[in-house]
Design a protein around this motif. Structure first.
Motif, PDB file in Angstrom:
ATOM      1  N   TYR A   1      36.146  73.815 -40.514  1.00  0.00           N
ATOM      2  CA  TYR A   1      37.372  74.093 -39.764  1.00  0.00           C
ATOM      3  C   TYR A   1      38.090  72.783 -39.462  1.00  0.00           C
ATOM      4  O   TYR A   1      37.461  71.789 -39.114  1.00  0.00           O
ATOM      5  CB  TYR A   1      37.051  74.804 -38.445  1.00  0.00           C
ATOM      6  CG  TYR A   1      38.234  74.879 -37.509  1.00  0.00           C
ATOM      7  CD1 TYR A   1      39.226  75.818 -37.708  1.00  0.00           C
ATOM      8  CD2 TYR A   1      38.364  73.996 -36.437  1.00  0.00           C
ATOM      9  CE1 TYR A   1      40.328  75.880 -36.862  1.00  0.00           C
ATOM     10  CE2 TYR A   1      39.459  74.047 -35.588  1.00  0.00           C
ATOM     11  CZ  TYR A   1      40.433  75.001 -35.807  1.00  0.00           C
ATOM     12  OH  TYR A   1      41.522  75.056 -34.985  1.00  0.00           O
TER      13      TYR A   1
ATOM     14  N   GLN B   1      33.436  78.514 -29.377  1.00  0.00           N
ATOM     15  CA  GLN B   1      34.438  78.338 -30.436  1.00  0.00           C
ATOM     16  C   GLN B   1      33.803  78.486 -31.817  1.00  0.00           C
ATOM     17  O   GLN B   1      34.401  79.070 -32.722  1.00  0.00           O
ATOM     18  CB  GLN B   1      35.114  76.974 -30.300  1.00  0.00           C
ATOM     19  CG  GLN B   1      35.996  76.888 -29.072  1.00  0.00           C
ATOM     20  CD  GLN B   1      36.460  75.473 -28.775  1.00  0.00           C
ATOM     21  OE1 GLN B   1      35.769  74.499 -29.079  1.00  0.00           O
ATOM     22  NE2 GLN B   1      37.615  75.345 -28.162  1.00  0.00           N
ATOM     23  N   LYS B   2      32.577  77.965 -31.977  1.00  0.00           N
ATOM     24  CA  LYS B   2      31.887  78.095 -33.261  1.00  0.00           C
ATOM     25  C   LYS B   2      31.590  79.561 -33.571  1.00  0.00           C
ATOM     26  O   LYS B   2      31.745  80.003 -34.704  1.00  0.00           O
ATOM     27  CB  LYS B   2      30.587  77.284 -33.268  1.00  0.00           C
ATOM     28  CG  LYS B   2      30.829  75.811 -33.468  1.00  0.00           C
ATOM     29  CD  LYS B   2      29.533  75.067 -33.645  1.00  0.00           C
ATOM     30  CE  LYS B   2      29.804  73.593 -33.898  1.00  0.00           C
ATOM     31  NZ  LYS B   2      28.616  72.815 -34.109  1.00  0.00           N
ATOM     32  N   ARG B   3      31.166  80.316 -32.566  1.00  0.00           N
ATOM     33  CA  ARG B   3      30.900  81.752 -32.763  1.00  0.00           C
ATOM     34  C   ARG B   3      32.170  82.462 -33.200  1.00  0.00           C
ATOM     35  O   ARG B   3      32.159  83.288 -34.114  1.00  0.00           O
ATOM     36  CB  ARG B   3      30.375  82.392 -31.479  1.00  0.00           C
ATOM     37  CG  ARG B   3      28.893  82.298 -31.315  1.00  0.00           C
ATOM     38  CD  ARG B   3      28.355  83.262 -30.273  1.00  0.00           C
ATOM     39  NE  ARG B   3      29.027  83.146 -28.980  1.00  0.00           N
ATOM     40  CZ  ARG B   3      28.748  82.235 -28.072  1.00  0.00           C
ATOM     41  NH1 ARG B   3      27.822  81.321 -28.294  1.00  0.00           N
ATOM     42  NH2 ARG B   3      29.389  82.219 -26.924  1.00  0.00           N
TER      43      ARG B   3
ATOM     44  N   GLU C   1      35.609  69.863 -38.785  1.00  0.00           N
ATOM     45  CA  GLU C   1      34.461  70.278 -37.988  1.00  0.00           C
ATOM     46  C   GLU C   1      33.558  71.143 -38.850  1.00  0.00           C
ATOM     47  O   GLU C   1      34.028  72.072 -39.514  1.00  0.00           O
ATOM     48  CB  GLU C   1      34.923  71.107 -36.784  1.00  0.00           C
ATOM     49  CG  GLU C   1      35.729  70.329 -35.775  1.00  0.00           C
ATOM     50  CD  GLU C   1      34.862  69.535 -34.811  1.00  0.00           C
ATOM     51  OE1 GLU C   1      33.630  69.647 -34.865  1.00  0.00           O
ATOM     52  OE2 GLU C   1      35.447  68.812 -33.999  1.00  0.00           O
TER      53      GLU C   1
ATOM     54  N   VAL D   1      31.337  74.073 -39.037  1.00  0.00           N
ATOM     55  CA  VAL D   1      31.104  75.248 -38.204  1.00  0.00           C
ATOM     56  C   VAL D   1      29.702  75.785 -38.445  1.00  0.00           C
ATOM     57  O   VAL D   1      28.963  76.070 -37.518  1.00  0.00           O
ATOM     58  CB  VAL D   1      32.147  76.357 -38.501  1.00  0.00           C
ATOM     59  CG1 VAL D   1      31.868  77.602 -37.675  1.00  0.00           C
ATOM     60  CG2 VAL D   1      33.546  75.841 -38.227  1.00  0.00           C
ATOM     61  N   GLN D   2      29.320  75.876 -39.731  1.00  0.00           N
ATOM     62  CA  GLN D   2      28.053  76.514 -40.048  1.00  0.00           C
ATOM     63  C   GLN D   2      27.602  76.175 -41.458  1.00  0.00           C
ATOM     64  O   GLN D   2      28.418  76.024 -42.355  1.00  0.00           O
ATOM     65  CB  GLN D   2      28.248  78.036 -39.925  1.00  0.00           C
ATOM     66  CG  GLN D   2      27.025  78.856 -40.189  1.00  0.00           C
ATOM     67  CD  GLN D   2      27.317  80.338 -40.058  1.00  0.00           C
ATOM     68  OE1 GLN D   2      28.361  80.799 -40.489  1.00  0.00           O
ATOM     69  NE2 GLN D   2      26.405  81.081 -39.486  1.00  0.00           N
TER      70      GLN D   2
ATOM     71  N   GLY E   1      30.065  75.990 -28.413  1.00  0.00           N
ATOM     72  CA  GLY E   1      29.316  77.105 -29.005  1.00  0.00           C
ATOM     73  C   GLY E   1      30.166  78.357 -29.116  1.00  0.00           C
ATOM     74  O   GLY E   1      30.121  79.078 -30.108  1.00  0.00           O
TER      75      GLY E   1
ATOM     76  N   LEU F   1      33.611  71.083 -31.314  1.00  0.00           N
ATOM     77  CA  LEU F   1      33.696  72.506 -30.997  1.00  0.00           C
ATOM     78  C   LEU F   1      32.583  72.920 -30.038  1.00  0.00           C
ATOM     79  O   LEU F   1      31.463  72.429 -30.130  1.00  0.00           O
ATOM     80  CB  LEU F   1      33.562  73.331 -32.283  1.00  0.00           C
ATOM     81  CG  LEU F   1      34.678  73.203 -33.311  1.00  0.00           C
ATOM     82  CD1 LEU F   1      34.296  73.905 -34.594  1.00  0.00           C
ATOM     83  CD2 LEU F   1      35.967  73.787 -32.776  1.00  0.00           C
TER      84      LEU F   1
ATOM     85  N   ARG G   1      32.914  81.503 -36.782  1.00  0.00           N
ATOM     86  CA  ARG G   1      31.965  82.154 -37.702  1.00  0.00           C
ATOM     87  C   ARG G   1      32.374  83.597 -37.959  1.00  0.00           C
ATOM     88  O   ARG G   1      32.310  84.077 -39.085  1.00  0.00           O
ATOM     89  CB  ARG G   1      30.544  82.114 -37.142  1.00  0.00           C
ATOM     90  CG  ARG G   1      29.871  80.770 -37.295  1.00  0.00           C
ATOM     91  CD  ARG G   1      28.372  80.876 -37.180  1.00  0.00           C
ATOM     92  NE  ARG G   1      27.930  81.390 -35.897  1.00  0.00           N
ATOM     93  CZ  ARG G   1      27.515  80.652 -34.884  1.00  0.00           C
ATOM     94  NH1 ARG G   1      27.492  79.342 -34.984  1.00  0.00           N
ATOM     95  NH2 ARG G   1      27.118  81.207 -33.769  1.00  0.00           N
TER      96      ARG G   1
END
Length: 99
Positions: free
Chosen positions: A84, A6-8, A72, A74-75, A4, A2, A11
């Protein structure tokens, strides 16, 4: 992998979710990984809570879950893990395109 951006995006989507799994004293086992994988197939984005009595570090737990379910990470924030995995059957989340 992913980006940045896509991660945002993920989130922000995960913010309103409630955790559907809890990792406690037993830690991560094969059965839990299978259930997490099934949940990811159904929902694509899930939260997992790491309880206070968990013997393992939350970062270790997050790596084990992500690797086991081929998802993945994510956080990891506080005692929450956000995972994810794109669903094969019912894809609902449309990720922003990476530039």
């Amino acid at each position: 992998m992913l980006t940045g951006k896509q991660k945002r995006f993920l989130r922000s989507k995960a913010h309103h979710l409630t955790p559907i799994f809890q990792v406690g004293k037993g830690g991560v086992n094969d059965n839990m990984i299978k259930q997490v994988d099934d949940a990811l197939e159904a929902r694509e984005l899930i939260k997992v809570s790491v309880l206070q009595n968990c013997d393992e570090d939350k970062n270790t737990v997050s790596e084990q879950l992500a690797k086991g379910a081929k998802a993945e990470l994510v956080q990891v924030i506080g005692n929450m893990i956000v995972l994810y995995k794109e669903s094969k059957e019912n894809k609902e989340i449309e990720l922003p395109k990476s530039n």
